[in-house]
Structure formats: C-alpha cells, structure tokens
Design an enzyme around this catalytic site. Structure first.
Site, PDB file in Angstrom:
ATOM      1  N   GLY A   1     -19.202   7.067 -15.860  1.00 36.37           N
ATOM      2  CA  GLY A   1     -19.338   8.473 -16.233  1.00 36.37           C
ATOM      3  C   GLY A   1     -20.494   8.766 -17.179  1.00 36.37           C
ATOM      4  O   GLY A   1     -20.478   9.780 -17.885  1.00 36.37           O
TER       5      GLY A   1
ATOM      6  N   ASN B   1     -23.355   9.769 -16.289  1.00 35.32           N
ATOM      7  CA  ASN B   1     -23.962  11.007 -15.794  1.00 35.32           C
ATOM      8  C   ASN B   1     -23.083  12.218 -16.103  1.00 35.32           C
ATOM      9  O   ASN B   1     -23.594  13.299 -16.394  1.00 35.32           O
ATOM     10  CB  ASN B   1     -24.273  10.896 -14.305  1.00 35.32           C
TER      11      ASN B   1
ATOM     12  N   MET C   1     -18.131   7.592  -5.548  1.00 38.20           N
ATOM     13  CA  MET C   1     -18.378   6.548  -4.556  1.00 38.20           C
ATOM     14  C   MET C   1     -17.399   6.629  -3.380  1.00 38.20           C
ATOM     15  O   MET C   1     -16.788   5.647  -2.999  1.00 38.20           O
ATOM     16  CB  MET C   1     -18.305   5.168  -5.220  1.00 38.20           C
TER      17      MET C   1
ATOM     18  N   ILE D   1     -17.246   8.418   0.545  1.00 38.91           N
ATOM     19  CA  ILE D   1     -17.985   9.191   1.547  1.00 38.91           C
ATOM     20  C   ILE D   1     -17.148  10.395   1.966  1.00 38.91           C
ATOM     21  O   ILE D   1     -15.970  10.250   2.339  1.00 38.91           O
ATOM     22  CB  ILE D   1     -18.359   8.302   2.754  1.00 38.91           C
TER      23      ILE D   1
ATOM     24  N   ASN E   1     -25.215  16.133  -5.147  1.00 36.58           N
ATOM     25  CA  ASN E   1     -24.952  14.704  -5.347  1.00 36.58           C
ATOM     26  C   ASN E   1     -26.149  14.031  -6.008  1.00 36.58           C
ATOM     27  O   ASN E   1     -27.298  14.397  -5.758  1.00 36.58           O
ATOM     28  CB  ASN E   1     -24.704  14.055  -3.970  1.00 36.58           C
TER      29      ASN E   1
ATOM     30  N   HIS F   1     -28.164  10.544  -6.198  1.00 41.09           N
ATOM     31  CA  HIS F   1     -28.312   9.285  -5.460  1.00 41.09           C
ATOM     32  C   HIS F   1     -29.499   8.504  -6.017  1.00 41.09           C
ATOM     33  O   HIS F   1     -30.603   9.059  -6.136  1.00 41.09           O
ATOM     34  CB  HIS F   1     -28.500   9.558  -3.965  1.00 41.09           C
TER      35      HIS F   1
ATOM     36  N   ASP G   1     -26.007  11.099   1.881  1.00 40.57           N
ATOM     37  CA  ASP G   1     -27.260  11.109   1.107  1.00 40.57           C
ATOM     38  C   ASP G   1     -28.430  11.755   1.860  1.00 40.57           C
ATOM     39  O   ASP G   1     -29.589  11.405   1.630  1.00 40.57           O
ATOM     40  CB  ASP G   1     -27.634   9.672   0.673  1.00 40.57           C
TER      41      ASP G   1
ATOM     42  N   GLU H   1     -31.790   9.321 -14.097  1.00 45.07           N
ATOM     43  CA  GLU H   1     -30.592  10.031 -13.598  1.00 45.07           C
ATOM     44  C   GLU H   1     -30.061  11.021 -14.635  1.00 45.07           C
ATOM     45  O   GLU H   1     -29.750  12.173 -14.298  1.00 45.07           O
ATOM     46  CB  GLU H   1     -29.477   9.026 -13.291  1.00 45.07           C
TER      47      GLU H   1
END
Ligand code: GAR
Length: 217
Positions: A18, A20, A110, A112, A130, A132, A172, A201
C-alpha cells in the site's frame, strides 16, 4: 459570489504493502489532489499492510477475497465462473458504496478484472484507473519489473517505465493517462531499478488521479 468546488470521492483497490495508497492518502491530505477524499479501500488480501495504512488514516476498509468469499466453493472446478461471481460482487460493492465514489484507483491491485466488472463500472459511469510498472504495451501482467530487468540484461531494451491508464477488459491496455520512462542503464541491478520505479509510481499515481478527476463531467 464564490462557487464551492465539489468534493470528489475516491475508492482504492489494493493487494499489498500500500505504498501507492499512502501516496494518495498523503496527496489528499496535502491538497495535491484538490477537493478529494478516499472514502473506501478494498483489499483482496487479508494481510495487506495497506489495510493498516487505511485504518490509520481513518478510512473504511473491506476485505473481498475469491476463496474466503465462498466463490470457489459455489462453482467447484469452474474457476472462470467463480471469478465472474467475485467480480460482479466487487462491482456491486463499489457502485453501491455510500458515499458514492467518483473514481476508482487500482493501486497495486493484483487481480485481473473480467469484462463483467469493467462493463458494470462503465454502466455506472464510474471511471477506473490502474498503476502498472511498465510502459504501454511493454510488459503487460504480473512481474513487469523483473521481466524488464531480464529483457535489459538480454539486450532487448534500454528503458522501461511506469504508467497510469484507464482500465479496459484487456489487461494493462487501456488509454494511458500519465507515462514516465526510466533508463535501465542508470541502474546497477534489479533492486535499483525497482526502487527507481517505485519512486516514480508514488509521484505519477497522484498525477493520474488529478488528471482523471479533472476530466470528470
Ligand atoms: C507496485 O509496484 C505496482 O506497480 C504493482 O504492484 C506494486 C504495489 O505496491 N502493480 C502491478 O504490478 C499491477 N500490474 P504497493 O502495494 O506498495 O502500492
């Protein structure tokens, strides 16, 4: 007469440390993301440290997991159906959240997301972005940093990067909002590249959120 700017509500999806999410929490507190508040953090991992970060910041959290939520039991042997059921409920959790989110940010999420999830958010006119750790079209999917370092060592690339993009069904592959290139040649090893990527990031996830919020109708 002064017009009050509307407060924007952000919902964040996480799976891990976490860092980000922390960048977003700090940016909301500092006003770097103006008039914005994180109203909910959802994690698909019970022990994600990001949940502790959220609680420390007074943000509501939800744990939503494929196995613990009973989805694999409900559809034994059919992982696709289980994932679909999980994603439909995830979309419901998000679209029915009070207060209603204006933007969903995947910050180290993480899992999809299936087309049924993406379609449900689109129907609710709720944008989802998102983070990436690669350039558009370069290393889609998991372990992007590791794969970039291997490709650099094999002489296939000299640079990688980070992007913030809108989420579509293809992993992505949505429209980029912010991208930043990083030279592999300036990194002594994979750890150095990873450290560089993380630092980028934390900056561009904030820029991406600001841009996405400013494009809202
Ligand atoms: C970040 O490096 C992010 O780019 C990556 O997971 C990490 C999460 O770190 N995400 C992906 O690879 C998504 N495809 P954090 O939990 O400390 O924010």
């Amino acid at each position: 007469m002064t017009t009050m700017k509307r407060e924007h509500n952000i919902l964040v999806l996480i799976s891990g440390n976490g860092t980000n999410l922390q960048a977003l929490i700090d940016a909301c507190a500092a006003g770097t993301i103006p008039h914005a508040k994180i109203v909910k953090v959802i994690s698909n991992k019970k022990d994600a440290y990001g949940l502790t970060r959220a609680k420390d910041a007074g943000i509501e959290t939800t744990y939503h997991n494929l196995i613990a939520g009973g989805y694999t039991k409900k559809y034994p042997g059919d992982r696709e159906k289980a994932r679909e059921g999980y994603d439909v409920d995830l979309a419901k959790l998000i679209t029915t959240n009070e207060p209603k989110p204006d933007l969903v940010v995947c910050a180290g999420w993480m899992h999809i997301l299936s087309p049924s999830f993406v379609d449900a958010l689109q129907a609710a006119r709720l944008p989802i972005i998102n983070l990436h750790p690669a350039l558009p079209g370069q290393f889609d999917g998991a372990n992007a940093i590791q794969r970039a370092w291997t490709a650099y060592k094999d002489g296939q690339i000299t640079k990688t990067g980070v992007m913030i993009h809108y989420v579509i069904s293809e992993v992505d592959r949505g429209q980029p909002i912010v991208t930043e290139e990083i030279s592999c040649e300036e990194c002594a090893d994979e750890d150095a590249l990873e450290a560089k990527i993380h630092a980028v990031e934390w900056r561009i996830i904030v820029q991406g959120a600001v841009k996405a919020l400013s494009s809202l109708p």
